[in-house]
Design a protein around this motif. Structure first.
Motif, mmCIF file in Angstrom:
data_model
loop_
_atom_site.group_PDB
_atom_site.id
_atom_site.type_symbol
_atom_site.label_atom_id
_atom_site.label_comp_id
_atom_site.label_asym_id
_atom_site.label_seq_id
_atom_site.Cartn_x
_atom_site.Cartn_y
_atom_site.Cartn_z
ATOM 1 N N UNK A 78 0.890 -1.255 0.032
ATOM 2 C CA UNK A 78 -0.064 -0.197 0.012
ATOM 3 C C UNK A 78 0.945 1.260 -0.108
ATOM 4 N N UNK A 79 0.390 2.200 -0.649
ATOM 5 C CA UNK A 79 1.099 3.712 -0.626
ATOM 6 C C UNK A 79 0.170 4.099 0.681
ATOM 7 N N UNK A 80 0.907 5.043 1.036
ATOM 8 C CA UNK A 80 0.273 5.859 2.020
ATOM 9 C C UNK A 80 0.565 7.236 2.180
ATOM 10 N N UNK A 81 -0.552 8.091 2.596
ATOM 11 C CA UNK A 81 -0.402 9.600 2.699
ATOM 12 C C UNK A 81 -0.429 9.864 4.086
ATOM 13 N N UNK A 82 0.088 10.459 4.897
ATOM 14 C CA UNK A 82 -0.068 10.912 6.112
ATOM 15 C C UNK A 82 -0.175 12.399 6.333
ATOM 16 N N UNK A 83 -1.183 12.581 7.123
ATOM 17 C CA UNK A 83 -1.675 14.305 7.165
ATOM 18 C C UNK A 83 -1.554 14.429 8.748
ATOM 19 N N UNK A 84 -0.847 15.458 8.970
ATOM 20 C CA UNK A 84 -0.581 15.472 10.485
ATOM 21 C C UNK A 84 -1.909 16.457 10.896
ATOM 22 N N UNK A 130 1.470 16.915 24.554
ATOM 23 C CA UNK A 130 0.698 17.044 23.433
ATOM 24 C C UNK A 130 0.292 15.877 22.535
ATOM 25 N N UNK A 131 -0.881 15.196 22.163
ATOM 26 C CA UNK A 131 -0.591 14.165 21.389
ATOM 27 C C UNK A 131 -0.309 14.061 20.080
ATOM 28 N N UNK A 132 0.140 13.382 19.307
ATOM 29 C CA UNK A 132 0.359 13.523 17.710
ATOM 30 C C UNK A 132 -0.778 12.990 17.254
ATOM 31 N N UNK A 133 -1.595 13.532 16.402
ATOM 32 C CA UNK A 133 -2.698 12.716 15.598
ATOM 33 C C UNK A 133 -2.531 12.961 14.227
ATOM 34 N N UNK A 134 -2.334 11.585 13.517
ATOM 35 C CA UNK A 134 -2.082 11.619 12.052
ATOM 36 C C UNK A 134 -3.252 10.880 11.290
ATOM 37 N N UNK A 135 -3.693 11.299 10.488
ATOM 38 C CA UNK A 135 -4.628 10.738 9.495
ATOM 39 C C UNK A 135 -3.773 10.168 8.291
ATOM 40 N N UNK A 136 -4.110 8.886 8.167
ATOM 41 C CA UNK A 136 -3.074 7.976 7.089
ATOM 42 C C UNK A 136 -4.256 7.603 6.035
ATOM 43 N N UNK A 137 -4.189 7.767 4.852
ATOM 44 C CA UNK A 137 -4.862 7.244 3.761
ATOM 45 C C UNK A 137 -4.126 6.467 3.075
ATOM 46 N N UNK A 138 -4.277 5.087 2.764
ATOM 47 C CA UNK A 138 -3.724 4.095 1.883
ATOM 48 C C UNK A 138 -4.506 3.659 0.640
ATOM 49 N N UNK A 139 -3.646 3.334 -0.083
ATOM 50 C CA UNK A 139 -4.207 2.550 -1.186
ATOM 51 C C UNK A 139 -4.763 0.964 -0.459
ATOM 52 N N UNK A 140 -5.837 0.699 -1.172
ATOM 53 C CA UNK A 140 -6.695 -0.472 -0.588
ATOM 54 C C UNK A 140 -7.763 -0.457 0.227
#
Length: 172
Positions: A78-84, A130-140
Motif C-alpha cells: 500500500x501507498x500511504x499519505x500521512x496528514x498531521x 501534546x498528542x500527535x494525531x495523524x490521518x493515514x490514507x492508504x491504497x486498498x
C-alpha cells in the motif's frame, strides 16, 4: 463483431455513473475519543475512519501519546499519505545502512508525507504534553500494517517486543 472482453473497460467506467452510490461520513467525535475514555497505559491508538467502503482506499487515525512511538512497521504493497491533524513529531524512515540511524523527518500540524509501499517507518512523539494525531490514507480497502522487530527486522509476532502494541479500535 464486438467481443465481451472489449466492453469490460467501458462498463467499469460507466457503472459508477449509472449505479447510485452512497456518501459515508465518519464524524470526529466517533473516531477520536476523549482522554477519559482511552484505556490506561495504551500509548498508541489506531482507529478506523473510512475502511471497507471502496476497494481503492481507506483512512485511519493514529494517536501517539506524548513521549511515545509506534512500532517500526510498513504497509506492504500500500501507498500511504500521512496528514498531521494535530501536534508535532517525527516520521522516522529506514536508515541507509545497518550502521546509520533512521532518517528523521520533522512533521507538524498541517504537514503531509507520502510513504511508498514496503517503506519501513515509525511515528515518534517527543512532546511532553501534546498528542500527535495523524490521518493515514492508504491504497486498498483495508489498512495493512506489518509490525517489525526492528529496522530491517523480521515481522513481529503479536505481543512480542517491537510487535503490535497499538490498540486498534473501529469507530463504525
Amino acid at each position: 463483431m464486438f467481443k465481451m472482453a472489449s466492453l469490460l473497460p467501458l462498463l467499469q467506467d460507466l457503472l459508477p455513473m449509472i449505479m447510485p452510490s452512497s456518501v459515508h461520513i465518519a464524524r470526529a467525535r466517533d473516531i477520536v475519543e476523549s482522554p477519559a475514555d482511552e484505556p490506561r497505559g495504551v500509548r498508541v491508538v489506531q482507529r478506523e475512519a473510512i475502511v471497507g467502503r471502496t476497494d481503492k482506499m481507506c483512512a485511519t487515525v493514529t494517536v501517539v501519546k506524548p513521549q511515545s512511538s509506534t512500532t517500526v512497521h510498513h504497509h506492504g504493497e500500500q501507498d500511504a499519505i500521512i496528514y498531521v491533524a494535530s501536534g508535532s513529531g517525527f516520521l522516522l524512515t529506514s536508515p541507509d545502512d545497518d550502521a546509520s540511524a533512521p532518517k528523521r523527518h520533522a512533521l507538524a500540524r498541517g504537514d503531509f508525507a507520502f510513504v511508498p509501499p514496503w517503506t519501513e517507518h515509525q511515528a515518534v512523539n517527543e512532546a511532553q504534553d501534546e498528542d500527535l494525531v495523524w490521518v493515514v490514507v492508504r491504497s486498498g480497502p483495508q489498512p495493512v500494517e506489518v509490525a517489525l522487530t526492528d529496522w530491517g527486522g523480521a515481522q513481529a509476532k503479536e505481543g512480542q517486543q517491537g510487535g503490535p502494541s497499538e490498540e486498534k479500535q473501529s469507530s463504525l
